[in-house]
Design a protein around this motif. Structure first.
Motif, mmCIF file in Angstrom:
data_model
loop_
_atom_site.group_PDB
_atom_site.id
_atom_site.type_symbol
_atom_site.label_atom_id
_atom_site.label_comp_id
_atom_site.label_asym_id
_atom_site.label_seq_id
_atom_site.Cartn_x
_atom_site.Cartn_y
_atom_site.Cartn_z
ATOM 1 N N PHE A 11 -5.333 4.683 6.828
ATOM 2 C CA PHE A 11 -6.063 3.427 7.053
ATOM 3 C C PHE A 11 -7.070 3.171 5.935
ATOM 4 N N ARG A 12 -7.704 4.248 5.425
ATOM 5 C CA ARG A 12 -8.699 4.071 4.371
ATOM 6 C C ARG A 12 -8.072 3.527 3.085
ATOM 7 N N ASP A 13 -6.780 3.798 2.897
ATOM 8 C CA ASP A 13 -6.096 3.345 1.688
ATOM 9 C C ASP A 13 -5.564 1.914 1.798
ATOM 10 N N LEU A 14 -5.620 1.331 2.976
ATOM 11 C CA LEU A 14 -5.115 -0.035 3.147
ATOM 12 C C LEU A 14 -6.034 -1.027 2.437
ATOM 13 N N PRO A 15 -5.488 -2.163 2.001
ATOM 14 C CA PRO A 15 -6.359 -3.215 1.459
ATOM 15 C C PRO A 15 -7.420 -3.624 2.474
ATOM 16 N N THR A 16 -8.577 -3.993 1.980
ATOM 17 C CA THR A 16 -9.693 -4.370 2.852
ATOM 18 C C THR A 16 -9.321 -5.572 3.716
ATOM 19 N N PRO A 17 -9.609 -5.534 5.022
ATOM 20 C CA PRO A 17 -9.332 -6.694 5.861
ATOM 21 C C PRO A 17 -10.135 -7.911 5.395
ATOM 22 N N PRO A 18 -9.698 -9.119 5.713
ATOM 23 C CA PRO A 18 -10.444 -10.317 5.319
ATOM 24 C C PRO A 18 -11.787 -10.397 6.038
ATOM 25 N N GLU A 19 -12.653 -11.241 5.531
ATOM 26 C CA GLU A 19 -13.978 -11.384 6.143
ATOM 27 C C GLU A 19 -13.918 -12.149 7.458
ATOM 28 N N ALA A 20 -12.934 -13.064 7.608
ATOM 29 C CA ALA A 20 -12.860 -13.901 8.799
ATOM 30 C C ALA A 20 -11.476 -13.816 9.431
ATOM 31 N N MET A 21 -11.445 -14.048 10.732
ATOM 32 C CA MET A 21 -10.186 -14.096 11.476
ATOM 33 C C MET A 21 -9.360 -15.305 11.040
ATOM 34 N N PRO A 22 -8.028 -15.255 11.245
ATOM 35 C CA PRO A 22 -7.252 -16.485 11.121
ATOM 36 C C PRO A 22 -7.817 -17.556 12.052
ATOM 37 N N ARG A 23 -7.687 -18.831 11.661
ATOM 38 C CA ARG A 23 -8.336 -19.905 12.422
ATOM 39 C C ARG A 23 -7.648 -20.198 13.746
ATOM 40 N N PHE A 24 -6.357 -19.883 13.865
ATOM 41 C CA PHE A 24 -5.649 -20.033 15.138
ATOM 42 C C PHE A 24 -4.541 -19.010 15.165
ATOM 43 N N HIS A 34 0.847 -1.195 0.000
ATOM 44 C CA HIS A 34 0.000 0.000 0.000
ATOM 45 C C HIS A 34 0.880 1.242 0.000
ATOM 46 N N ARG A 35 0.258 2.375 -0.192
ATOM 47 C CA ARG A 35 1.005 3.630 -0.236
ATOM 48 C C ARG A 35 1.565 3.966 1.147
ATOM 49 N N ARG A 36 2.691 4.657 1.138
ATOM 50 C CA ARG A 36 3.316 5.078 2.383
ATOM 51 C C ARG A 36 2.451 6.095 3.108
ATOM 52 N N LEU A 37 2.633 6.134 4.422
ATOM 53 C CA LEU A 37 1.935 7.153 5.210
ATOM 54 C C LEU A 37 2.400 8.546 4.807
ATOM 55 N N ARG A 38 3.705 8.681 4.577
ATOM 56 C CA ARG A 38 4.267 9.945 4.131
ATOM 57 C C ARG A 38 5.194 9.687 2.953
ATOM 58 N N GLY A 39 5.279 10.629 2.043
ATOM 59 C CA GLY A 39 6.178 10.496 0.911
ATOM 60 C C GLY A 39 5.551 9.711 -0.228
ATOM 61 N N GLU A 40 6.379 9.432 -1.219
ATOM 62 C CA GLU A 40 5.921 8.745 -2.408
ATOM 63 C C GLU A 40 6.206 7.247 -2.313
ATOM 64 N N GLY A 41 5.560 6.507 -3.205
ATOM 65 C CA GLY A 41 5.851 5.085 -3.324
ATOM 66 C C GLY A 41 5.003 4.203 -2.431
ATOM 67 N N PHE A 42 5.360 2.927 -2.423
ATOM 68 C CA PHE A 42 4.592 1.905 -1.718
ATOM 69 C C PHE A 42 5.453 1.233 -0.656
ATOM 70 N N ILE A 43 4.791 0.591 0.262
ATOM 71 C CA ILE A 43 5.459 -0.109 1.354
ATOM 72 C C ILE A 43 4.733 -1.415 1.602
ATOM 73 N N GLU A 44 5.445 -2.393 2.180
ATOM 74 C CA GLU A 44 4.836 -3.682 2.497
ATOM 75 C C GLU A 44 4.745 -3.862 4.001
ATOM 76 N N GLY A 45 3.766 -4.622 4.426
ATOM 77 C CA GLY A 45 3.600 -4.930 5.839
ATOM 78 C C GLY A 45 2.575 -6.029 6.013
ATOM 79 N N PRO A 46 2.508 -6.640 7.198
ATOM 80 C CA PRO A 46 1.512 -7.690 7.414
ATOM 81 C C PRO A 46 0.099 -7.170 7.197
ATOM 82 N N ARG A 47 -0.732 -7.966 6.561
ATOM 83 C CA ARG A 47 -2.122 -7.587 6.368
ATOM 84 C C ARG A 47 -2.855 -7.619 7.699
ATOM 85 N N GLU A 48 -3.718 -6.640 7.931
ATOM 86 C CA GLU A 48 -4.534 -6.667 9.139
ATOM 87 C C GLU A 48 -5.407 -7.915 9.150
ATOM 88 N N PHE A 49 -5.314 -8.705 10.217
ATOM 89 C CA PHE A 49 -6.034 -9.969 10.367
ATOM 90 C C PHE A 49 -5.668 -10.966 9.259
#
Length: 404
Positions: free
Chosen positions: A312-325, A224-239
């Motif tokens: 936060f609005r620019d982040l990929p949509t969280p999954p519909e379900a939680m991880p199973r464990f 997703h896009r960086r909080l500040r500056g140009e370009g993209f950044i990677e990180g764990p997906r929420e849930f």
């Protein structure tokens, strides 16, 4: 009697009603192309296991004797004679008797035999041998049950891997390592979710060239896009989902929490069995997302909160379900596999675990004390780390109660 025949007899006994501790007919056991599949709809034990209300041993102090003051506990193990050994960020291994009385310490910071720069994992191998691994130095050290140095070895980082960490050892002394962090080769638009692929690496007792096992699905990564500056950044997906590894005895476990499934492999990477348990998906709600993000918003001023909210609005949509464990797997001294349940953000201090026996049957799901980090377990006890209201750490031993 071989292992397969014993397992089939166990299943037949459960179906015929011989297992009087259970309210069900037992797990469904079948074979698929040589892979044993064990599916449990309900736990074998009708009454959940539980721990006593108070610990039987508590080791630690806010001040006083330095032997009981911990900087940051890395691991704790219990021997058959009741002694407890604790690995701490002081780079010491401290030994206590069965009542929690300090006996002696070994180690300390340094590069000499039996010294450590930064212990990242600590566990017990067969015959009460101790193993300490230093992730940043890629160095393993073997010590005997009294902490006497036996040997150490270094491993070479495989090309293309990133920050390896120990996930266990096999009965023959081989070590299994897996990447402890993620890294994608291409980070640019559009915003999206990808799932990395990762391998595990089996090293012999002296290090050397590893046997590469895999690849397996890794963790979901949001680009997703960086909080500040140009370009993209990677990180764990929420849930997002991820895969955990653990090795012990003559097998290793690949646990992908996109489903409630444990895949059991031989040390050579041959899939031998799959353990499954019934688990209804838990939906991710707007309240869950808000609770996950709340700590990041809490310490910002009004402009900062607006900026972070847009981010936060620019982040990929969280999954519909939680991880199973959840994130942690643990073998106890009887060979049972403990799997921590996934915690909602509002439940971050709860510790609920599901336990599978070596044949893959779901035995029970139990709750450990709030804030208790499990580090070792036996037939009738659990050992782990807790913190008090002043963030002081203790190692505590609780009785494990199994009611018929």
């Amino acid at each position: 009697m071989n292992h397969r025949k014993a397992l089939l007899l166990t299943a037949v006994a459960a179906v015929s009603g011989c297992a009087d501790r259970t309210e069900q007919v037992g797990p469904l056991v079948r074979d698929s192309a040589g892979v044993r599949i064990v599916e449990s709809r309900n736990p074998v034990w009708a009454a959940p296991w539980r721990v006593a209300a108070e610990p039987t041993v508590s080791i630690g102090a806010r001040e006083g004797d330095e032997a009981y003051e911990f900087m940051s506990i890395v691991g704790a193990q219990r021997f058959g004679d009741g002694r407890i050994v604790v690995a701490d960020d002081t780079q010491e291994l401290r030994f206590f008797d069965g009542e929690g009385v300090f006996l002696h310490a070994v180690g300390g910071p340094g590069d000499g035999p039996g010294e450590f720069r930064r212990i990242s994992q600590f566990t017990r191998l067969p015959h009460d041998t101790l193993f300490a691994f230093e992730m940043f130095q890629l160095k393993g050290s073997i010590l005997d049950e009294n902490g006497r140095f036996v040997r150490s070895f270094s491993i070479e980082q495989p090309t293309g891997s990133f920050r390896l960490m120990s996930v266990g050892a096999f009965a023959n002394g081989d070590l299994l390592l897996a990447p402890g962090a993620f890294s994608l080769s291409r980070v640019d638009g559009p915003a999206r979710v990808e799932r990395e692929q990762q391998s595990t690496y089996r090293y012999g007792p002296e290090g050397g060239e590893p046997v590469v096992l895999g690849p397996f699905a890794g963790r979901e990564i949001a680009i997703h896009r960086r909080l500040r500056g140009e370009g993209f950044i990677e990180g764990p997906r929420e849930f997002g989902t991820y895969t955990k590894f653990i090795a012990s005895g003559d097998h290793f476990v690949v646990a992908d929490n996109a489903t409630y499934e444990m895949q059991i492999y031989s040390p050579d990477g041959v899939l031998e069995a799959i353990f499954r348990r019934n688990h209804d998906p838990v939906p991710v709600t707007e309240d869950d997302v808000a609770a996950l993000r709340a700590p990041r918003l809490a310490n910002r001023d009004e402009d900062g909160r607006r900026e972070l909210t847009r981010y936060f609005r620019d982040l990929p949509t969280p999954p519909e379900a939680m991880p199973r464990f959840g994130w942690y797997l643990q073998f106890d001294q009887a060979g049972n596999l403990w799997v921590i349940e996934y915690e909602r953000p509002s439940e971050s201090q709860q510790r609920r675990w599901t336990v599978f026996d070596p044949d893959g049957r779901w035995l029970t799901t139990l709750r450990l004390p709030d804030g208790f980090d499990l580090m070792d377990a036996g037939d009738d006890w659990v050992l782990g780390r807790v913190r008090d209201e002043f963030d002081v750490e203790y190692v505590q031993l609780y009785e494990l109660i199994k009611e018929e």
